[in-house]
Design a protein around this motif. Structure first.
Motif, short mmCIF file in Angstrom:
data_model
loop_
_atom_site.label_atom_id
_atom_site.label_comp_id
_atom_site.label_asym_id
_atom_site.label_seq_id
_atom_site.Cartn_x
_atom_site.Cartn_y
_atom_site.Cartn_z
N SER A 1 33.83 7.30 25.50
CA SER A 1 32.33 7.29 24.94
C SER A 1 32.21 8.69 24.13
O SER A 1 31.43 9.02 23.56
CB SER A 1 31.33 7.04 25.92
OG SER A 1 31.11 8.04 26.96
N ILE A 2 32.67 9.79 24.89
CA ILE A 2 32.46 11.10 24.40
C ILE A 2 33.22 11.34 23.03
O ILE A 2 32.33 11.89 22.12
CB ILE A 2 33.26 12.22 25.35
CG1 ILE A 2 32.43 12.38 26.80
CG2 ILE A 2 33.38 13.53 24.57
CD1 ILE A 2 32.97 13.06 27.63
N ILE A 3 34.52 10.57 22.80
CA ILE A 3 34.84 10.69 21.40
C ILE A 3 34.13 9.99 20.48
O ILE A 3 33.85 10.48 19.54
CB ILE A 3 36.37 9.97 21.69
CG1 ILE A 3 37.07 10.99 22.59
CG2 ILE A 3 37.02 9.90 20.31
CD1 ILE A 3 38.69 10.47 22.94
N ARG A 4 33.69 8.91 20.88
CA ARG A 4 32.58 8.10 19.90
C ARG A 4 31.59 8.89 19.78
O ARG A 4 31.12 8.98 18.27
CB ARG A 4 32.41 6.77 20.60
CG ARG A 4 33.54 5.61 20.45
CD ARG A 4 33.06 4.52 20.84
NE ARG A 4 32.73 4.31 22.39
CZ ARG A 4 33.60 3.98 23.16
NH1 ARG A 4 34.70 3.33 22.92
NH2 ARG A 4 33.31 3.64 24.42
N GLU B 34 41.55 9.85 20.20
CA GLU B 34 41.35 11.41 20.27
C GLU B 34 42.07 12.03 19.02
O GLU B 34 43.31 11.25 18.68
CB GLU B 34 41.68 11.86 21.89
CG GLU B 34 42.95 11.80 22.14
CD GLU B 34 42.89 10.64 23.30
OE1 GLU B 34 42.37 9.65 22.87
OE2 GLU B 34 43.16 11.06 24.40
N ASP B 35 41.70 13.26 18.70
CA ASP B 35 42.31 13.80 17.62
C ASP B 35 43.63 14.55 18.03
O ASP B 35 44.46 14.88 17.11
CB ASP B 35 41.37 15.10 17.12
CG ASP B 35 40.01 14.32 16.54
OD1 ASP B 35 40.37 13.88 15.28
OD2 ASP B 35 39.23 14.05 17.36
N ALA B 36 43.76 14.85 19.37
CA ALA B 36 45.02 15.41 19.76
C ALA B 36 45.00 15.35 21.43
O ALA B 36 43.82 15.16 21.85
CB ALA B 36 45.01 17.04 19.48
N TYR B 37 46.13 15.40 21.78
CA TYR B 37 46.38 15.32 23.38
C TYR B 37 47.44 16.22 23.50
O TYR B 37 48.28 16.49 23.11
CB TYR B 37 46.97 14.04 23.63
CG TYR B 37 47.29 13.78 25.05
CD1 TYR B 37 46.50 14.02 26.06
CD2 TYR B 37 48.49 13.17 25.40
CE1 TYR B 37 46.79 13.89 27.47
CE2 TYR B 37 48.87 12.94 26.55
CZ TYR B 37 47.96 13.47 27.71
OH TYR B 37 48.51 13.26 29.03
N ALA B 38 47.06 17.26 24.61
CA ALA B 38 47.85 18.26 25.02
C ALA B 38 47.83 18.12 26.65
O ALA B 38 47.02 18.03 27.07
CB ALA B 38 47.28 19.74 24.73
N SER B 39 49.36 17.89 26.96
CA SER B 39 49.20 17.84 28.53
C SER B 39 50.54 18.19 29.03
O SER B 39 51.49 18.68 28.06
CB SER B 39 49.05 16.35 28.96
OG SER B 39 49.14 16.26 30.21
N PHE B 40 51.01 18.06 30.20
CA PHE B 40 52.14 18.18 30.76
C PHE B 40 52.94 17.06 30.68
O PHE B 40 52.45 15.90 30.51
CB PHE B 40 52.18 18.82 32.07
CG PHE B 40 51.71 20.03 32.27
CD1 PHE B 40 52.33 21.25 31.68
CD2 PHE B 40 50.41 20.44 32.85
CE1 PHE B 40 52.01 22.55 31.67
CE2 PHE B 40 49.87 21.83 32.92
CZ PHE B 40 50.88 22.75 32.57
N ASP B 41 54.24 17.10 30.85
CA ASP B 41 55.07 15.81 30.88
C ASP B 41 55.08 15.29 32.40
O ASP B 41 55.94 15.35 33.24
CB ASP B 41 56.60 16.24 30.46
CG ASP B 41 57.50 15.06 30.41
OD1 ASP B 41 56.94 13.78 30.61
OD2 ASP B 41 58.78 15.35 30.07
N GLY B 42 54.00 14.62 32.28
CA GLY B 42 53.40 14.05 33.79
C GLY B 42 54.72 12.99 34.41
O GLY B 42 55.06 13.09 35.45
N ALA B 43 55.32 12.24 33.43
CA ALA B 43 56.13 11.13 33.91
C ALA B 43 57.39 11.99 34.49
O ALA B 43 58.05 11.51 35.24
CB ALA B 43 56.63 10.34 32.47
N SER B 44 57.73 13.22 34.00
CA SER B 44 58.98 14.02 34.38
C SER B 44 58.65 14.57 35.58
O SER B 44 59.66 15.00 36.27
CB SER B 44 59.40 14.70 33.38
OG SER B 44 58.81 15.86 33.56
N VAL B 45 57.54 14.68 36.19
CA VAL B 45 57.32 15.34 37.61
C VAL B 45 58.05 14.26 38.64
O VAL B 45 59.00 15.06 39.38
CB VAL B 45 55.84 15.36 37.83
CG1 VAL B 45 55.63 15.78 39.28
CG2 VAL B 45 55.12 16.26 37.04
#
Lengths: 355, 423, 268
Positions: free
Chosen positions: A114-117, A140-151
């Protein structure tokens, strides 16, 4: 891992918290410098400062990096205090105050849509960057994160490399109500499950831990050791906090330091245990790099450019261009070159390491 | 008061009919049971819990190949959950007043944060760290008590405020990180054991103290010309206490000994039982919980009593926090929290403390603590999905409160009473 | 017992022990008492009568120290009293048994009788004083047998007693401390026939013990059964005072309802 407290079973609290917390606590208003080429306002919405120390690093690094690129930009920081409704109110306030860009660490991935909307419906349209946690259900316009799956994968690989054939492994996973806990667990199992199936290893004890509670993790480890008559050859622990509890349980059986114990978050306490030889590894998420990438992306949006990336993350509403920062396995051997060098943990906080 | 002591009826009035013979059914509520007078209500509220406990133990033992009722697991159980029972002592007093303290989970966390930061960050000695943490938590309790007793704010609201405030302060101190505590003395609280000899000596002292207290009691009653309970009954009770203690000590000694944490729990339980049942102030706490207006009219300073109880509650949170740091050798935001509150209220209620005030004893924490510890420990041993833990604990809490509420209603167990009366 | 009731020179038969003169009490604009006179004598039961709202309770609460009067005086054994709290009245020797009895249901009979005045004994000198249960139990049993109150055991919880027994315990609690004046507020209101009988017998025994007993009641049968004198209140004033032996129930009812006026208050 940023543990999110489970909601407290006191209804009144639901009434009390918003009244206290919903007022925008624009804690860090940076004075705009006058010689700026562009001006603008960035709203950085954090989920919860209190339960994890790392957000302070994200905040500091991001502001520092963005100021380097755009000295005239003002960054306003909000703390939702672990309630998505607070964050929604804060986003609206930020838009009303004329924010040009929203960076959001959602409390709840789905509700944050809802924040994006709201941001996209704003005139002019305000872009949204999902930071650290994905926002699902909207684009969303972009997503910045760590590679959580590889943790989890790296934790699993570490055990695979350090536990001999025929060994018994105990898994102490995170909170069953936290999606991340399942993500980490599944990552580790993607490495270990084939080995269990082929009887190369044995999965001796397997439990999720409510609230990531370290005292509960300690109780679980004591039960596991009892159940397995102390025949344990490796412990898959989801984070450093619980690893501390597991280590205390191992100490009671004089096993601490004798078998591999994993961790995550590169906390000072975890690094201390690594230096003491009780914990074998931790997963370090280089916040400094994530903040830098996010600042670069923010700079693009502030100059009305579009962020493009070959890496896409499915949000449920389409593929979002993403910046995925790899995570690093930290052991005694490389901690000076990583966690300490980046200033993520101060030398003085870990005297056990004799750095 | 000579007048009250010496009967001096001036007119020989016709002997009045006994008031007890007025046929009121409420007057006949107790039953003689082998010389021991037990009230039906007490019997009906505690027996299901004991049966439940036995069922739980047998079930877990069967599911864990005999590991559950093993010396090692029982010892670990004592080490892991004693702090909860210690915290529940404070809850017992608060519930005796018919009040509630919602802040306990986070006040315990505050104690954890204080103990850990004083010891590990400020480098204070163990004694100073522990003392400061307990004193600060006691003051926090007294502060809440002041608002409740003097300002007359409802305890629900005051401790809800405390809940948030203590949470905030604790989180601020811990700053989202874990603090390792390496102090050997603090760790000893949570991880050490009494030596076998010391345990046996303490057990003998406890039994001897019981016997001596009973002898003194017999003497005093004889001196006052009062009837006393049959000697055989007291001897039987002393033997029973001795046997139970011997089983506990022998079992725990066969692993590593009696955990220090359990000894702390036992000491606090005995001290606070004495406080509640043998001292004037304890009697007055019960009076305030039973009928606030009556206590006030009798000249009891009800405000001070209520204030004191919240101080006790805060103090026990301080002690529990110290024990928790001793147990986990660390403090973090996830060491304690609101779930702890539900656990300790369950402990008190399962042990027979009424939520409406005035009813229950400090011993409740041992029975209730054993039930909660058994559940957690058994489910851990079985590596059960934690979702079930919530459901089971919630169901047990509701059952215990249900028994209390039904037992309190005058018609509560009357159908059963009537049936047995007829038989 | 630490709190010995102060001893006054016992009032003579001519002069009542308790005398209330011109008592005034206002609650805002409401005049609850408009200069009330009232007296109670040693060895007599004085009934206080009147319709609801006549001012009986306000008068009693002034005598018991719960309300502080706005005017007039209260004399005990001829000495003026200024009660600020119920404790003051208790110390002066006035005990009140209210309708709600003020018993702690969760405590036993002994604990209730000694509520707020528990007896202690030294366990560790100067440090710990424990409750002296034996002495309290002994004295409780003695007090109950003096008043011929029968209950199964003084160690019974009050919650387990019948209404009549509870009323009796409440009265025993009041007289345990050797007061000079005992005020009973509607002592038989909630009781059945047999239990009413027990309580009225108890009232008579209090009289025998030489107490000045004041009974508030609506029950005319009770009045003629136990009372020696009766004072009738109406609209905040005393309208009549009778010697019970000289009047009929009709006279009393007429005074309460105001259907007949008693210009001169009949004094015995």
């Amino acid at each position: 891992m940023h543990l999110r407290k489970r909601l407290i079973p006191v209804i009144t609290l639901a009434l009390a918290v918003p009244t206290i917390a919903a007022f925008p606590i624009a804690s860090h208003v940076q004075a705009a410098s006058q010689q700026a080429r562009i001006k603008g306002k960035v709203a950085f919405l954090f989920s919860d400062f209190t339960t994890s120390a790392r957000w302070q690093f994200d905040k500091q690094f991001f502001i520092k990096d963005l100021k380097k690129l755009d000295p005239g930009v003002q960054v306003v920081v909000y703390d939702a205090k672990a309630a998505q409704t607070n964050q929604q109110n804060q986003a609206k306030s930020a838009l009303t105050a004329g924010a040009n860009l929203i960076i959001d660490v959602p409390v709840d991935s789905a509700q944050a849509a809802s924040i994006i909307r709201a941001a996209h419906a704003n005139k002019p349209r305000v872009p949204v960057i999902a930071y650290d946690r994905l926002i699902t259900g909207a684009y969303e316009d972009a997503y910045a994160s760590f590679d959580g799956a590889s943790v989890g994968v790296q934790q699993g690989n570490f055990l695979k490399a350090h536990v001999a054939k025929g060994g018994t492994i105990v898994s102490i996973a995170g909170s069953p109500t936290d999606n991340n806990a399942h993500l980490f667990y599944n990552g580790a199992m993607s490495v270990l499950k084939p080995l269990f199936d082929s009887h190369y290893y044995k999965l001796g004890y397997d439990k999720f831990t409510p609230d990531w509670n370290d005292a509960t993790a300690q109780q679980e480890m004591a039960s596991a050791l009892n159940q397995l008559n102390n025949k344990v050859n490796g412990v898959l622990v989801a984070n450093d906090g619980m690893a501390g509890g597991v280590i205390t349980a191992l100490q009671a059986q004089k096993l601490a330091g004798k078998i591999p114990v994993t961790g995550q978050d590169a906390t000072a306490a975890g690094i201390q245990q690594i230096c003491l030889g009780n914990q074998s590894m931790t997963i370090y998420k280089p916040v400094i790099k994530l903040a830098q990438r996010a600042a670069n992306i923010a700079d693009k949006f502030l100059h009305h450019k579009v962020f493009k990336s070959a890496v896409k993350t499915q949000t449920g509403a389409g593929g979002t261009p993403s910046a995925i920062i790899p995570v690093i396995t930290v052991t005694k051997a490389n901690l000076a070159a990583t966690v300490i060098k980046d200033g993520y943990v101060a030398k003085s906080a870990v005297p056990q390491c004799h750095l | 008061m000579s007048e009250a002591k010496t009967p001096r009826p001036t007119v020989a009035a016709p002997a009045p009919a006994s008031i007890a013979a007025d046929g009121s059914p409420a007057a006949v509520r107790s039953t003689a049971f082998g010389g021991i007078t037990l009230s039906w209500d007490k019997l009906l509220t505690t027996v299901p819990i004991y049966i439940g406990l036995i069922v739980i133990w047998l079930y877990f033992d069967s599911q864990t190949a005999g590991k559950f009722i093993g010396a090692r697991n029982l010892s670990e159980m004592a080490q892991e959950f004693s702090y909860e029972a210690v915290l529940a002592i404070g809850v017992v007093f608060v519930l005796l007043l018919g009040e509630i303290d919602l802040s306990l989970g986070y006040l315990t966390l505050l104690s954890v944060a204080l103990t850990a930061s004083f010891s590990a960050l400020s480098q204070y000695s163990a004694g100073v760290s522990i003392l400061l943490a307990i004193v600060i938590c006691t003051l926090c309790g007294l502060l809440q008590g002041m608002l409740i007793a003097w300002v007359r704010m409802p305890s629900f609201v005051v401790t809800l405020g405390g809940f948030l405030i203590f949470e905030g302060i604790a989180y601020h101190i811990l700053a989202g990180s874990t603090i390792n505590v390496f102090d050997p003395f603090i760790s000893s609280i949570g991880t050490y054991y009494l030596s076998n000899t010391v345990s046996w000596i303490v057990a003998v002292i406890v039994v001897a103290a019981y016997v001596l207290a009973k002898v003194a009691n017999y003497r005093a009653r004889a001196k006052a010309g009062l009837p006393h309970a049959p000697v055989a009954r007291t001897v039987a009770a002393a033997i029973a206490i001795g046997v139970v203690l011997a089983i506990i000590v022998a079992t725990l000694n066969s692993y590593r000994g009696v955990p220090v944490a359990l000894a702390i729990l036992a000491a606090f339980t005995i001290v606070f039982w004495f406080f509640a049942s043998k001292l004037q102030i304890g009697r007055r706490i019960y009076a305030v919980g039973g009928n606030l207006e009556a206590a006030r009219r009798a000249g009891i300073n009800t405000t001070a009593v209520r204030w004191l109880v919240f101080g006790i509650s805060g103090m026990m949170a301080g002690v529990a926090g110290v024990m928790l740091v001793g147990y986990s050798a660390a403090g973090s935001t996830t060491t304690a929290g609101p779930d702890l509150l539900l656990d300790v209220i369950s402990i008190a209620v399962i042990g027979g403390v009424s939520l409406t005030g005035g009813k229950g004893t400090v011993w409740a924490v041992l029975l209730g603590g054993l039930v909660i510890a058994s559940l957690d420990s058994g489910l851990n041993l079985m590596a059960t999905d934690p979702y079930y833990v919530y459901v089971i604990k919630g169901a047990i809490l509701l059952a215990a409160i249900g028994i209390d509420v039904i037992g309190k209603r005058s018609s509560g167990f009357s159908w059963l009473r009537r049936r047995t009366a007829r038989a | 017992m630490q709190s010995e009731a102060p001893s006054y020179s016992r009032a003579t038969a001519e002069e009542p022990l308790l005398q209330v003169r011109g008592l005034v009490k206002n609650f805002g604009a409401v005049e609850a008492l408009r200069g009330v006179d009232f007296e109670a004598s040693v060895g007599q039961v004085t009934a206080l009568l009147g319709d609801n709202g006549a001012g009986k309770s306000t008068l009693i609460k002034c005598i018991a120290g719960t309300h502080v009067p706005d005017g007039g005086e209260i004399l005990l054994g001829g000495a003026p009293q200024h009660f600020r709290t119920p404790i003051d009245a208790t110390r002066a020797g006035i005990e009140t048994v209210y309708q709600d009895l003020a018993l702690c249901d969760n405590l036993d009979v002994v604990a209730n009788l000694f509520l707020g005045r528990e007896e202690g004994q030294t366990l560790i000198p100067g440090v710990v004083r424990t409750l002296d249960e034996e002495d309290m139990e002994k004295r409780a049993s003695e007090a109950l047998s003096t008043l011929r109150i029968n209950i199964p055991s003084v160690r019974n919880q009050v919650a387990q007693l019948s209404g009549g027994q509870r009323q009796s315990i409440a009265v025993a609690k009041a007289v345990l401390w050797s007061p000079q004046v005992v005020i009973l507020d509607e002592p038989t209101a909630a009781l059945g026939v047999a239990q009413t009988r027990q309580v009225l017998d108890l009232v008579l025994r209090l009289r025998e013990r030489g107490l000045a007993v004041i009974v508030i009641t609506h029950n005319m049968v009770d009045v003629f059964e136990v009372a020696d004198r009766a004072s009738v209140m109406r609209l905040g004033s005393r309208v009549a005072s009778f010697n019970i032996k000289e009047v009929t129930p009709d006279d009393v009812v007429a005074a309460i309802t105001g259907s007949r006026s008693f210009e001169t208050v009949a004094q015995a």
